[in-house]
Design an enzyme around this catalytic site. Structure first.
Site, PDB file in Angstrom:
ATOM      1  N   CYS A 147       0.878  -1.172   0.000  1.00 28.14           N
ATOM      2  CA  CYS A 147       0.000   0.000   0.000  1.00 28.14           C
ATOM      3  C   CYS A 147       0.906   1.210   0.000  1.00 28.14           C
ATOM      4  O   CYS A 147       1.579   1.498   0.994  1.00 28.14           O
ATOM      5  CB  CYS A 147      -0.904  -0.003   1.235  1.00 28.14           C
ATOM      6  SG  CYS A 147      -1.941   1.480   1.376  1.00 28.14           S
TER       7      CYS A 147
ATOM      8  N   GLU B 249      -3.980   1.120  -5.760  1.00 27.49           N
ATOM      9  CA  GLU B 249      -3.008   0.151  -6.263  1.00 27.49           C
ATOM     10  C   GLU B 249      -2.953   0.292  -7.782  1.00 27.49           C
ATOM     11  O   GLU B 249      -3.906   0.771  -8.400  1.00 27.49           O
ATOM     12  CB  GLU B 249      -3.400  -1.283  -5.892  1.00 27.49           C
ATOM     13  CG  GLU B 249      -3.400  -1.589  -4.409  1.00 27.49           C
ATOM     14  CD  GLU B 249      -2.005  -1.647  -3.794  1.00 27.49           C
ATOM     15  OE1 GLU B 249      -1.017  -1.396  -4.519  1.00 27.49           O
ATOM     16  OE2 GLU B 249      -1.903  -1.929  -2.593  1.00 27.49           O
TER      17      GLU B 249
END
Length: 234
Positions: free
Chosen positions: A2, A106
Site C-alpha cells: 500500500c 493500487e
C-alpha cells in the site's frame, strides 16, 4: 503493498468515528497521501482507556536507526513476519496503532501502462488500517513519530490488481489491537487477515493520482476504461 491512500474526512469526523481526542495538530482532507508525509494515526494511552489522534510520519524509523534514510522503504510491513523483524518486532509487541483511511490505491500493469485503481470499504466509509508506530530521536534531540501499515494476502477484490493488500481491521478488533498491555503477539495476530471481499469495491481512476503533488477529489474520481482494457482485467 500500500503506497498511496486517501483520508478525505475532516478532523472532527475522524475523532468521532474512532472515539479519540487530539491536540492542536490540524488536518485537512487528503486524496493522495504519499510516503514520508505526516498523517493521522490513533494510539491508545498506556495507563488509561483513552485513544489519541495525532500526526505521524508514514514510513517507520526504528528507534535504533542512525538516520531516517530508510523510512521510505518501511511504509509497509508483512503481517506474517513483522513480529520477527528487527525493525518492527518491538512496535508489534507494544506500539500498535490504527491508521484512519477511506480509500487506497493500487496499480496494475497493462502493457506499457500502469492503471491506478481505488479501493473502498462499502461506499467509501471510514476504516482503519492495522499499523505499527515508533519513536526516533533525531540529531537535534527531537522525537519523531513514524508508522508502517501492515499487509496481508489479497481478497477477491484486490487480487486482480495486486498480490498483497493492507490489513483492514474489523471495528470490533480496535480495542484489542490498540491495547499496549496486550504484549502477546499471538493473541492479536488473528486480526491480521484479508478483509471480506463482499464489503469492498474497486474502480479505475485517472492518471492524476500518479503525481504526488496532485491532491484533490479528482484523484479518486471513477473513470471508464476502454473495452479492450476492461476485458484484459479478467
Amino acid at each position: 503493498m500500500c503506497g498511496r491512500y486517501r483520508l478525505s474526512r475532516r478532523k472532527q469526523i475522524i475523532e468521532e468515528h474512532f472515539d479519540s481526542v487530539s491536540g492542536d495538530e490540524d488536518w485537512s482532507p487528503r486524496y493522495n497521501i504519499a510516503p514520508t508525509q505526516p498523517v493521522p494515526i490513533v494510539r491508545q494511552y498506556p495507563r488509561e482507556p483513552r485513544r489519541e489522534l495525532s500526526l505521524a510520519r508514514w514510513g517507520l524509523i526504528p528507534w535504533w536507526a542512525k538516520d531516517p534514510s530508510g523510512a521510505a522503504r518501511m511504509i509497509n510491513a508483512r503481517s506474517e513476519t513483522a513480529s520477527m523483524m528487527p525493525a518492527f518486532r518491538d512496535a508489534f509487541k507494544a506500539r500498535r496503532c490504527i491508521v484512519p483511511a477511506d480509500g487506497f490505491y493500487e496499480w496494475k500493469r497493462m502493457g506499457k501502462k500502469r492503471q491506478p485503481f481505488c479501493f473502498e470499504v462499502n461506499d467509501g466509509e471510514l476504516f482503519a488500517f492495522a499499523g505499527l508506530w515508533e519513536r526516533w530521536k533525531n540529531p537535534n534531540g527531537e522525537w519523531v513519530k513514524s508508522f508502517s501499515i501492515l499487509t496481508t494476502s489479497p481478497n477477491a477484490v484486490t487480487s486482480s490488481v495486486h498480490d498483497r493488500m493492507p490489513v483492514i481491521l474489523d471495528r470490533g478488533d480496535y480495542d484489542r489491537w490498540l491495547d499496549p498491555a496486550m504484549m502477546n503477539v499471538e493473541a492479536v495476530a488473528d486480526v491480521l487477515k484479508p478483509y471480506p471481499a463482499s464489503m469492498m469495491r474497486s474502480y479505475p481512476v485517472g492518471p492524476r493520482v500518479n503525481n504526488v503533488t496532485n491532491d484533490d477529489a479528482e484523484c479518486s474520481t471513477p473513470i471508464e476504461l476502454a473495452p479492450t482494457v476492461q476485458s484484459s482485467l479478467f
